[in-house]
Design a protein around this motif. Structure first.
Motif, short mmCIF file in Angstrom:
data_model
loop_
_atom_site.label_atom_id
_atom_site.label_comp_id
_atom_site.label_asym_id
_atom_site.label_seq_id
_atom_site.Cartn_x
_atom_site.Cartn_y
_atom_site.Cartn_z
N GLY A 181 -40.20 26.59 16.13
CA GLY A 181 -39.54 27.35 16.81
C GLY A 181 -39.26 27.53 18.12
O GLY A 181 -38.34 28.37 18.65
N GLN A 182 -39.93 26.65 18.94
CA GLN A 182 -39.84 26.65 20.22
C GLN A 182 -39.29 25.19 20.77
O GLN A 182 -39.41 24.12 19.99
CB GLN A 182 -41.42 26.43 20.83
CG GLN A 182 -42.07 27.93 20.91
CD GLN A 182 -41.40 29.12 21.68
OE1 GLN A 182 -40.87 28.75 22.75
NE2 GLN A 182 -41.66 30.16 21.19
N GLU A 183 -38.42 25.24 21.68
CA GLU A 183 -37.69 24.15 22.01
C GLU A 183 -38.31 23.19 22.41
O GLU A 183 -37.89 21.85 22.44
CB GLU A 183 -36.39 24.61 23.15
CG GLU A 183 -35.56 25.51 22.55
CD GLU A 183 -34.53 26.04 23.55
OE1 GLU A 183 -34.20 25.22 24.53
OE2 GLU A 183 -33.92 27.05 23.35
N ASN A 271 -31.63 25.81 19.27
CA ASN A 271 -30.85 25.53 20.43
C ASN A 271 -30.44 23.83 20.45
O ASN A 271 -30.70 23.34 21.67
CB ASN A 271 -31.21 26.23 21.54
CG ASN A 271 -30.15 26.12 22.70
OD1 ASN A 271 -29.12 26.11 22.44
ND2 ASN A 271 -30.79 26.30 23.80
N LYS B 204 -34.92 31.36 11.55
CA LYS B 204 -34.93 29.86 11.48
C LYS B 204 -33.66 29.25 11.16
O LYS B 204 -33.35 28.22 11.81
CB LYS B 204 -36.03 29.48 10.43
CG LYS B 204 -36.19 27.91 10.17
CD LYS B 204 -36.79 27.41 8.90
CE LYS B 204 -36.58 25.85 8.94
NZ LYS B 204 -35.93 25.71 8.13
N LYS B 261 -40.64 35.89 20.58
CA LYS B 261 -39.94 34.52 20.93
C LYS B 261 -40.16 33.52 19.85
O LYS B 261 -39.52 32.41 19.78
CB LYS B 261 -40.45 33.96 22.26
CG LYS B 261 -40.00 34.73 23.38
CD LYS B 261 -40.50 34.46 24.68
CE LYS B 261 -40.29 35.09 25.96
NZ LYS B 261 -39.02 35.64 26.28
N ASN B 264 -37.64 32.09 15.87
CA ASN B 264 -36.91 30.82 15.36
C ASN B 264 -37.77 29.97 14.32
O ASN B 264 -37.16 29.05 13.69
CB ASN B 264 -36.40 29.98 16.68
CG ASN B 264 -35.46 30.65 17.52
OD1 ASN B 264 -34.39 31.35 16.85
ND2 ASN B 264 -35.43 30.30 18.73
N LEU B 412 -24.34 30.12 17.34
CA LEU B 412 -25.54 30.04 16.66
C LEU B 412 -26.70 29.19 17.86
O LEU B 412 -28.01 29.87 17.84
CB LEU B 412 -25.31 29.06 15.51
CG LEU B 412 -26.57 29.06 14.45
CD1 LEU B 412 -26.08 29.51 13.07
CD2 LEU B 412 -27.33 27.86 14.62
N ALA B 413 -26.43 28.20 18.45
CA ALA B 413 -27.53 27.60 19.35
C ALA B 413 -27.76 28.86 20.27
O ALA B 413 -29.08 28.76 21.01
CB ALA B 413 -26.78 26.41 20.06
N GLU B 416 -30.27 31.40 19.02
CA GLU B 416 -31.49 30.81 19.23
C GLU B 416 -32.28 30.89 20.76
O GLU B 416 -33.43 30.87 20.81
CB GLU B 416 -31.63 29.53 18.43
CG GLU B 416 -31.25 29.39 17.07
CD GLU B 416 -30.96 28.00 16.31
OE1 GLU B 416 -31.08 28.00 15.22
OE2 GLU B 416 -30.78 27.10 17.24
N ALA B 417 -31.56 30.23 21.55
CA ALA B 417 -31.84 30.25 22.76
C ALA B 417 -32.35 31.62 23.35
O ALA B 417 -33.20 31.74 24.15
CB ALA B 417 -30.74 29.53 23.80
N ALA B 420 -35.61 32.58 22.06
CA ALA B 420 -36.58 31.80 22.59
C ALA B 420 -36.73 32.08 23.92
O ALA B 420 -37.78 31.66 24.65
CB ALA B 420 -36.43 30.32 22.30
N THR B 422 -34.76 30.62 26.34
CA THR B 422 -34.67 29.63 27.08
C THR B 422 -33.07 29.62 27.91
O THR B 422 -32.84 28.72 28.87
CB THR B 422 -34.72 28.29 26.43
OG1 THR B 422 -33.85 28.57 25.18
CG2 THR B 422 -36.18 28.04 25.80
N GLN B 423 -32.57 30.68 27.54
CA GLN B 423 -30.90 30.71 28.27
C GLN B 423 -30.80 32.18 28.43
O GLN B 423 -31.23 33.04 27.64
CB GLN B 423 -29.80 30.17 27.61
CG GLN B 423 -29.60 28.62 27.42
CD GLN B 423 -28.66 27.99 26.69
OE1 GLN B 423 -27.74 28.88 26.33
NE2 GLN B 423 -28.70 26.80 26.65
#
Lengths: 323, 440
Positions: A181-183, A271, B204, B261, B264, B412-413, B416-417, B420, B422-423
């Motif tokens: 689940g982590q990039e 992502n 997920k 976090k 996902n 969708l992406a 997810e970011a 997490a 990350t964005q």
């Protein structure tokens, strides 16, 4: 003896006085006859390959120059537009990077790691233990990739997975995380599963290659006082180089064709961090309805694997072992 | 490059294009279903359903077997897929021009693809409001599959997204269903202190996050702007409401979900199970899930499943009375040779008896047929959910089916970011804007 066996026997020389043709012309005729027979024998395979491998390849190349709406069936020629988009697409480059990582790590583990393990197993004195260990390492390869992917999905699951539970048990709770689940961990978690799955198969193939090396070479080296490490580097390693070359081709090609395990475990997420060329191709076509672009990615995959295979084949040709 | 190589390349490129060719497609105006056509009760009807797996799979199997009793010469080829797998299956069948006689569809851009591609039979003469069959359905359900005044699908059931909560836990902690977004966040800390996971969340597959985002967008972005932004041709995606909604989403993920976090890496079914087992206080779900989450043998069934609409912020600039959700239906293939028989089967599937059966446990799919959802056959949460959907100011279609696939994929992406971390919302909006611009 079958009819075909008879046909392959060289014809008996005709009595000299009756023949008006020179021996050279007879040989040419015989070669022509045999040539046509050869063609007939290989024709079915060539036709099947042509229909199911080469024709789709050529068709795919054609699709890559089109914009194709699967709903209406409308196809519009867009020239190299799909290729230009592909070269400007950061996810394509991310996918290529992930495939390259896959290849590098797979070479380290499945080629060199497996070779070392095979040498260790073949170095055991007990025939029984050699058999048991070969089987133990080979079992994961007998599991289908989809099943292995699902199995590892549950191993990596952040809340109920056994990996995090094991880390907690060992007092390494700080390292627990959502591996898929982590990039920054998803692609490595998938690659790790893949190594587990393919390691045993490569080990088995290297074991077979090592068994073919004449034992006299090792015996002579031992008598001369050569230790096991030097025996490995001076005898085993050079003499399995053909198998090493083959494994490199198989491993690298496989790394650029990887699909199932990624689809099952992350579908290329989160992502797009674990996207590989195969899943990006699939997602472009079947999720984003961009089949022309997907065909361009497929062409790129084909060219990459073809170039790598040709390079490796050329290198391994030069390294052929003569007994 | 050598001359022979150049010739070979040219030949290859020429052959490739000749083999694929370019065509303007076989797209034709959709075949109009003749209301007077008598079905021939012979042959095989192929149906692609979204009822794969437990507990839904037997529904269409039973329908087929009941229909076969009435018409023994008819046989069925059922292709039953799940919510996730049907997307790929449908695209594969479409690309290979092997679509079945009847197939599942979502409303919005998903259905429009088939309508525009000439793959959906025009059912207007038989199902439009005012026709004998059409009068059985709520008009809004029929309109969800209408385009240019024509009707293209049979709505099978309605749907909407709600926060489901454990009534016993809420009562035990003196919590009441929150009416604002801030109250929701406050209730999370109470649940957390009591040892419960406040909201179970598994992202997920990416779409659970999109469902939160779409409902929050509806609250924070003015309705007209939002509708305009769904289509790349008119999209600007500049409204500040998007950023606020994404901030709310990340707050909810970080403050209220147990996995935060890490979500996902969690399946949505795992999150659903956490509510069913009484481990979490809330889980955001569709009406279609109510009866399977609170199944007969679950702890949640004893504790009681309550529902409330995801609360909007007090100063929301959009439509706080809108509910995310839309009916789901079945299209009759315009190229089907059994179109009249297919329509007859769908009439059978939506008769009052079968509609009531669909709306009752264990299926719990609230039929789009009027009067099918009632206290006699449906569970309390399903009845309450449908009531709220009917009272909503607007039904907002799912984000992954209302817009074009490339934009949906970018959302969708981005979702997810955001999960997490990350964005930032700004980065996500920029990437969606880029995908939308590319689709113009």
């Amino acid at each position: 003896m079958t009819v075909s066996d008879t046909a392959w026997k060289p014809a008996a020389p005709p009595p000299a006085p009756l023949s008006t043709k020179s021996p050279k012309s007879r040989t040419r005729k015989s070669a022509r006859t045999h040539g046509w027979r050869n063609v007939v024998w290989v024709l079915p395979a060539v036709l099947l390959l042509g229909a199911f491998a080469y024709l789709p390849l050529v068709q795919n190349l054609g699709f890559s120059f089109l914009k194709w709406d699967i709903y209406s069936g409308r196809q519009t020629f867009v020239g190299a537009d799909n290729y230009v988009r592909m070269f400007n697409d950061p996810i394509f480059w991310k996918s290529l990077l992930n495939n390259s990582l896959y290849a590098i790590i797979s070479i380290a583990f499945q080629v060199f790691g497996a070779m070392i393990l095979a040498a260790m197993i073949e170095g055991l004195r007990s025939q029984r233990w050699r058999g048991i260990l070969r089987a133990v390492y080979f079992v994961p390869s007998a599991i289908s990739l989809t099943v292995a992917g699902l199995l590892f999905y549950f191993i990596y699951e952040p809340e109920m997975g056994i990996l995090n539970a094991a880390l907690d048990f060992l007092g390494l709770g700080n390292f627990t995380q959502a591996w898929l689940g982590q990039e920054n961990t998803a692609i490595f978690a998938i690659i790790a599963m893949s190594q587990w799955q393919g390691f045993g198969y490569c080990t088995l193939l290297f074991s077979v290659a090592l068994q073919r090396i004449p034992s006299e070479l090792y015996e002579a080296a031992s008598i001369d006082g050569v230790g096991p490490f030097q025996r490995f580097f001076s005898i085993s390693l050079p003499l399995v180089r053909e198998m090493t070359g083959l494994m490199m081709i198989v491993t690298v090609s496989g790394a650029f064709q990887v699909f199932n395990e990624v689809m099952v475990m992350t579908s290329g997420g989160p992502n797009n961090s674990s996207q590989v060329l195969g899943t990006w191709l699939y997602r472009s076509g079947f999720v984003r309805n961009d089949f022309g672009y997907a065909a361009a990615v497929a062409t790129a995959v084909f060219i990459i694997t073809l170039v790598l295979a040709v390079i490796q084949l050329r290198i391994s040709k030069k390294r052929r072992v003569q007994w | 490059m050598r001359k022979s190589t150049q010739s070979l390349m040219a030949l290859l490129a020429g052959a490739a294009l000749a083999l694929t060719g370019c065509s303007d497609g076989g797209s034709q105006p959709a075949a109009v279903l003749d209301p007077n056509a008598e079905p021939q009760y012979t042959g095989t009807l192929s149906i692609l359903t979204k009822f794969g797996g437990d507990p839904l799979e037997p529904y269409f199997e039973d329908l087929a077997s009941e229909y076969k009793k009435l018409h023994p010469e008819v046989s069925f080829d059922l292709i039953q897929e799940t919510d996730q797998s049907i997307k790929d299956k449908t695209k594969t069948l479409t690309a290979s021009q092997a679509m079945p006689d009847i197939y599942f569809t979502w409303a919005g851009s998903w259905a429009n693809n088939f309508i525009d591609g000439g793959l959906a039979a025009d059912l207007t003469p038989v199902i439009a409001p005012g026709t004998e069959w059409g009068n059985n359905f709520g008009e809004s359900a029929l309109k969800a599959f209408a385009k240019d005044g024509k009707y293209f699908a049979v709505p099978l059931y309605n749907n909407g997204k709600f926060m489901g909560y454990n009534q016993r836990i809420f009562k035990e902690l003196n919590l009441t269903p929150p009416s604002t977004f801030d109250e929701l966040i406050s209730s999370c800390s109470v649940l957390k202190e009591a040892g419960y996971e406040p909201i179970s969340f598994g992202n997920k597959d990416g779409w659970p996050g999109l469902h939160y985002l779409q409902q929050l967008f509806a609250y924070e972005v003015p309705a007209e702007t939002l509708q305009g932004d769904f289509s790349p041709a008119t999209a600007k995606l500049e409204d500040k409401g998007y950023l606020k909604a994404m901030d709310q989403f990340t707050t909810l993920v970080n403050e209220c979900t147990g996995s935060g976090k890490d979500s996902n890496g969690v399946l949505y079914t795992t999150a659903q199970q956490a509510l069913a087992e009484g481990k979490s206080g809330m889980y955001y779900q569709e009406i279609l899930e109510f009866d399977s989450t609170a199944s007969a043998d679950s702890k949640l069934k004893q504790d009681g499943l309550g529902i409330f609409k995801l609360p909007a912020a007090v100063d929301a600039k959009g439509d706080p009375k809108a509910i995310e959700g839309s009916p789901e239906g079945y299209i009759i293939n315009a190229r089907s040779k059994n179109a009249a028989l297919a329509a007859d089967f769908m009439k059978f599937a939506t008769n009052s008896q079968n509609a009531a059966k669909l709306s009752a446990p264990p299926y719990g799919q609230p039929s789009a047929v009027k009067g099918a959802v009632s206290t006699e056959n449906s569970s309390v949460p399903v009845i309450e959910g449908i009531k709220q959907v009917n009272e909503a100011s607007a039904a907002i279609t799912w984000l992954d089916s209302v817009t074009v696939p490339a934009v949906a994929d970018a959302w969708l992406a981005g979702g997810e970011a955001l999960v997490a971390g990350t964005q930032t919302p700004d980065q996500v909006l920029a990437s969606v804007r880029a995908a939308s611009s590319a689709g113009k």
